[in-house]
Design a protein around this motif. Structure first.
Motif, PDB file in Angstrom:
ATOM      1  N   ILE A  99       0.840  -1.203   0.000  1.00 44.49           N
ATOM      2  CA  ILE A  99       0.000   0.000   0.000  1.00 44.49           C
ATOM      3  C   ILE A  99       0.872   1.249   0.000  1.00 44.49           C
ATOM      4  CG2 ILE A  99      -1.602   1.367   1.407  1.00 44.49           C
ATOM      5  CD1 ILE A  99      -2.844  -1.401   2.226  1.00 44.49           C
ATOM      6  N   TYR A 100       1.907   1.251   0.811  1.00 42.03           N
ATOM      7  CA  TYR A 100       2.817   2.398   0.829  1.00 42.03           C
ATOM      8  C   TYR A 100       3.501   2.561  -0.527  1.00 42.03           C
ATOM      9  CZ  TYR A 100       2.324   1.887   5.926  1.00 42.03           C
ATOM     10  OH  TYR A 100       1.851   1.762   7.207  1.00 42.03           O
ATOM     11  N   GLU A 101       3.887   1.450  -1.120  1.00 41.89           N
ATOM     12  CA  GLU A 101       4.541   1.496  -2.431  1.00 41.89           C
ATOM     13  C   GLU A 101       3.573   2.002  -3.500  1.00 41.89           C
ATOM     14  OE1 GLU A 101       7.682   1.312  -5.077  1.00 41.89           O
ATOM     15  OE2 GLU A 101       7.632   1.331  -2.893  1.00 41.89           O
ATOM     16  N   TYR A 102       2.334   1.548  -3.440  1.00 39.07           N
ATOM     17  CA  TYR A 102       1.304   2.036  -4.361  1.00 39.07           C
ATOM     18  C   TYR A 102       1.165   3.552  -4.217  1.00 39.07           C
ATOM     19  CZ  TYR A 102      -3.361   3.173  -6.066  1.00 39.07           C
ATOM     20  OH  TYR A 102      -4.420   3.770  -6.713  1.00 39.07           O
ATOM     21  N   SER A 103       1.109   4.022  -2.994  1.00 41.97           N
ATOM     22  CA  SER A 103       0.976   5.462  -2.744  1.00 41.97           C
ATOM     23  C   SER A 103       2.165   6.222  -3.309  1.00 41.97           C
ATOM     24  CB  SER A 103       0.848   5.729  -1.242  1.00 41.97           C
ATOM     25  OG  SER A 103      -0.304   5.109  -0.720  1.00 41.97           O
ATOM     26  N   ARG A 104       3.351   5.684  -3.116  1.00 45.40           N
ATOM     27  CA  ARG A 104       4.570   6.310  -3.655  1.00 45.40           C
ATOM     28  C   ARG A 104       4.506   6.392  -5.179  1.00 45.40           C
ATOM     29  NH1 ARG A 104       9.435   5.219  -5.817  1.00 45.40           N
ATOM     30  NH2 ARG A 104       8.939   3.015  -6.094  1.00 45.40           N
ATOM     31  N   GLN A 105       4.083   5.301  -5.795  1.00 42.44           N
ATOM     32  CA  GLN A 105       4.004   5.270  -7.257  1.00 42.44           C
ATOM     33  C   GLN A 105       2.963   6.250  -7.784  1.00 42.44           C
ATOM     34  OE1 GLN A 105       3.363   1.123  -8.104  1.00 42.44           O
ATOM     35  NE2 GLN A 105       5.494   0.587  -7.723  1.00 42.44           N
ATOM     36  N   GLN A 106       1.860   6.410  -7.054  1.00 44.82           N
ATOM     37  CA  GLN A 106       0.825   7.352  -7.481  1.00 44.82           C
ATOM     38  C   GLN A 106       1.330   8.789  -7.408  1.00 44.82           C
ATOM     39  OE1 GLN A 106      -1.960   6.172  -9.036  1.00 44.82           O
ATOM     40  NE2 GLN A 106      -0.750   4.336  -8.658  1.00 44.82           N
ATOM     41  N   LEU A 107       2.069   9.098  -6.366  1.00 49.19           N
ATOM     42  CA  LEU A 107       2.662  10.429  -6.255  1.00 49.19           C
ATOM     43  C   LEU A 107       3.593  10.710  -7.424  1.00 49.19           C
ATOM     44  CD1 LEU A 107       3.418  10.349  -2.442  1.00 49.19           C
ATOM     45  CD2 LEU A 107       2.130  12.179  -3.562  1.00 49.19           C
ATOM     46  N   ILE A 108       4.456   9.758  -7.713  1.00 49.27           N
ATOM     47  CA  ILE A 108       5.422   9.934  -8.803  1.00 49.27           C
ATOM     48  C   ILE A 108       4.704  10.063 -10.136  1.00 49.27           C
ATOM     49  CG2 ILE A 108       7.285   8.795 -10.096  1.00 49.27           C
ATOM     50  CD1 ILE A 108       8.172   7.614  -7.326  1.00 49.27           C
ATOM     51  N   SER A 109       3.719   9.225 -10.367  1.00 47.61           N
ATOM     52  CA  SER A 109       2.960   9.272 -11.618  1.00 47.61           C
ATOM     53  C   SER A 109       2.235  10.602 -11.787  1.00 47.61           C
ATOM     54  CB  SER A 109       1.957   8.114 -11.653  1.00 47.61           C
ATOM     55  OG  SER A 109       1.166   8.179 -12.813  1.00 47.61           O
ATOM     56  N   ASP A 110       1.601  11.065 -10.723  1.00 46.72           N
ATOM     57  CA  ASP A 110       0.881  12.332 -10.803  1.00 46.72           C
ATOM     58  C   ASP A 110       1.829  13.497 -11.045  1.00 46.72           C
ATOM     59  OD1 ASP A 110      -1.434  10.912 -10.428  1.00 46.72           O
ATOM     60  OD2 ASP A 110      -1.914  11.792  -8.467  1.00 46.72           O
ATOM     61  N   LEU A 111       2.989  13.481 -10.409  1.00 50.42           N
ATOM     62  CA  LEU A 111       3.970  14.547 -10.641  1.00 50.42           C
ATOM     63  C   LEU A 111       4.428  14.524 -12.092  1.00 50.42           C
ATOM     64  CD1 LEU A 111       5.633  16.820  -9.281  1.00 50.42           C
ATOM     65  CD2 LEU A 111       7.448  15.124  -8.999  1.00 50.42           C
ATOM     66  N   LYS A 112       4.710  13.342 -12.588  1.00 53.98           N
ATOM     67  CA  LYS A 112       5.171  13.176 -13.977  1.00 53.98           C
ATOM     68  C   LYS A 112       4.110  13.636 -14.975  1.00 53.98           C
ATOM     69  CE  LYS A 112       6.568   9.555 -17.176  1.00 53.98           C
ATOM     70  NZ  LYS A 112       6.734   8.109 -17.366  1.00 53.98           N
ATOM     71  N   ASN A 113       2.838  13.304 -14.700  1.00 54.53           N
ATOM     72  CA  ASN A 113       1.750  13.652 -15.616  1.00 54.53           C
ATOM     73  C   ASN A 113       1.139  15.024 -15.353  1.00 54.53           C
ATOM     74  OD1 ASN A 113       1.941  11.156 -16.970  1.00 54.53           O
ATOM     75  ND2 ASN A 113       0.739  10.192 -15.355  1.00 54.53           N
ATOM     76  N   ALA A 114       1.633  15.703 -14.338  1.00 54.17           N
ATOM     77  CA  ALA A 114       1.183  17.049 -13.974  1.00 54.17           C
ATOM     78  C   ALA A 114      -0.317  17.133 -13.725  1.00 54.17           C
ATOM     79  CB  ALA A 114       1.621  18.059 -15.031  1.00 54.17           C
ATOM     80  N   LYS A 115      -0.859  16.093 -13.113  1.00 53.17           N
ATOM     81  CA  LYS A 115      -2.262  16.146 -12.692  1.00 53.17           C
ATOM     82  C   LYS A 115      -2.498  15.125 -11.591  1.00 53.17           C
ATOM     83  CE  LYS A 115      -3.524  13.532 -16.764  1.00 53.17           C
ATOM     84  NZ  LYS A 115      -4.319  13.492 -17.966  1.00 53.17           N
ATOM     85  N   ALA A 116      -3.340  15.532 -10.654  1.00 54.97           N
ATOM     86  CA  ALA A 116      -3.651  14.660  -9.518  1.00 54.97           C
ATOM     87  C   ALA A 116      -4.737  13.684  -9.919  1.00 54.97           C
ATOM     88  CB  ALA A 116      -4.095  15.500  -8.327  1.00 54.97           C
ATOM     89  N   GLU A 117      -4.374  12.428 -10.005  1.00 54.98           N
ATOM     90  CA  GLU A 117      -5.346  11.381 -10.306  1.00 54.98           C
ATOM     91  C   GLU A 117      -5.200  10.244  -9.294  1.00 54.98           C
ATOM     92  OE1 GLU A 117      -4.406  10.485 -14.410  1.00 54.98           O
ATOM     93  OE2 GLU A 117      -6.029  11.772 -15.102  1.00 54.98           O
ATOM     94  N   GLY A 118      -4.085   9.589  -9.306  1.00 59.05           N
ATOM     95  CA  GLY A 118      -3.862   8.440  -8.438  1.00 59.05           C
ATOM     96  C   GLY A 118      -3.707   8.801  -6.974  1.00 59.05           C
ATOM     97  N   VAL A 119      -3.183   9.983  -6.698  1.00 61.95           N
ATOM     98  CA  VAL A 119      -2.955  10.378  -5.316  1.00 61.95           C
ATOM     99  C   VAL A 119      -4.272  10.494  -4.551  1.00 61.95           C
ATOM    100  CG1 VAL A 119      -2.932  12.895  -5.611  1.00 61.95           C
ATOM    101  CG2 VAL A 119      -1.540  11.841  -3.828  1.00 61.95           C
ATOM    102  N   THR A 120      -5.333  10.828  -5.228  1.00 60.95           N
ATOM    103  CA  THR A 120      -6.644  10.943  -4.578  1.00 60.95           C
ATOM    104  C   THR A 120      -7.059   9.597  -3.995  1.00 60.95           C
ATOM    105  OG1 THR A 120      -7.253  12.698  -6.120  1.00 60.95           O
ATOM    106  CG2 THR A 120      -9.051  11.618  -4.937  1.00 60.95           C
ATOM    107  N   ASN A 121      -6.906   8.545  -4.767  1.00 59.23           N
ATOM    108  CA  ASN A 121      -7.221   7.205  -4.281  1.00 59.23           C
ATOM    109  C   ASN A 121      -6.253   6.773  -3.184  1.00 59.23           C
ATOM    110  OD1 ASN A 121      -8.755   4.755  -4.337  1.00 59.23           O
ATOM    111  ND2 ASN A 121      -7.049   3.809  -5.424  1.00 59.23           N
ATOM    112  N   ALA A 122      -4.993   7.105  -3.351  1.00 55.38           N
ATOM    113  CA  ALA A 122      -3.986   6.745  -2.346  1.00 55.38           C
ATOM    114  C   ALA A 122      -4.292   7.419  -1.005  1.00 55.38           C
ATOM    115  CB  ALA A 122      -2.590   7.125  -2.833  1.00 55.38           C
ATOM    116  N   ILE A 123      -4.726   8.665  -1.033  1.00 58.39           N
ATOM    117  CA  ILE A 123      -5.084   9.371   0.204  1.00 58.39           C
ATOM    118  C   ILE A 123      -6.225   8.637   0.899  1.00 58.39           C
ATOM    119  CG2 ILE A 123      -6.132  11.478   1.141  1.00 58.39           C
ATOM    120  CD1 ILE A 123      -4.566  13.017  -1.076  1.00 58.39           C
ATOM    121  N   HIS A 124      -7.211   8.229   0.135  1.00 54.86           N
ATOM    122  CA  HIS A 124      -8.352   7.514   0.697  1.00 54.86           C
ATOM    123  C   HIS A 124      -7.897   6.231   1.402  1.00 54.86           C
ATOM    124  CE1 HIS A 124     -12.419   5.991   1.108  1.00 54.86           C
ATOM    125  NE2 HIS A 124     -12.025   4.867   0.536  1.00 54.86           N
ATOM    126  N   ILE A 125      -7.017   5.492   0.770  1.00 54.66           N
ATOM    127  CA  ILE A 125      -6.506   4.240   1.350  1.00 54.66           C
ATOM    128  C   ILE A 125      -5.709   4.522   2.626  1.00 54.66           C
ATOM    129  CG2 ILE A 125      -4.937   2.288   0.956  1.00 54.66           C
ATOM    130  CD1 ILE A 125      -5.757   2.522  -2.055  1.00 54.66           C
TER     131      ILE A 125
END
Length: 131
Positions: free
Chosen positions: A88-114
């Motif tokens: 779960i922590y790794e998933y959250s880390r990957q979502q942060l990196i992906s969102d930064l790379k794509n310049a939009k918050a998408e995965g981090v929203t779900n990660a915050i919920h988890i």
């Protein structure tokens, strides 16, 4: 869980008054609270394009806290729970990196919920321990 590893890693990265916290459970609670706060700031930074400094600092802080949580896991004692938390922590880390790379918050929203769900469960454990 290695309290000293989590505490030391986090103290080195961000001084949030963890020196006063002596209960390992409280340290993890504080880490969860700060992670949720940092990830939420990261998420919010995409709504206003002028907040690149906030995005950068909340991103770095979130990754540091995630690392602290990951490195505090005891896989021998925690078994499957530790493995699942690491994922779960790794998933959250990957979502942060992906969102930064794509310049939009998408995965981090779900990660915050988890993370909020895990933090809530951790709080319930604290309540049970106090009884």
């Amino acid at each position: 869980m290695s309290y000293n590893v989590a505490s030391e890693a986090y103290k080195q990265a961000e001084n949030l008054g963890l020196a006063e916290v002596t209960n390992p459970h409280e340290v993890v609670q504080k880490l969860f609270n700060e992670l949720i706060k940092s990830m939420s700031l990261f998420e919010e930074s995409f709504k206003d394009k002028t907040h690149s400094e906030t995005r950068s600092s909340s991103f770095a802080r979130s990754l540091t806290i995630i690392y602290s949580l990951q490195s505090s896991l005891d896989f021998e004692k925690g078994g499957e729970i530790s493995t699942n938390l690491f994922r779960i922590y790794e998933y959250s880390r990957q979502q942060l990196i992906s969102d930064l790379k794509n310049a939009k918050a998408e995965g981090v929203t779900n990660a915050i919920h988890i993370i909020k769900e895990i933090a809530g469960a951790w709080d319930q454990i604290a309540d049970e321990v106090k009884k």
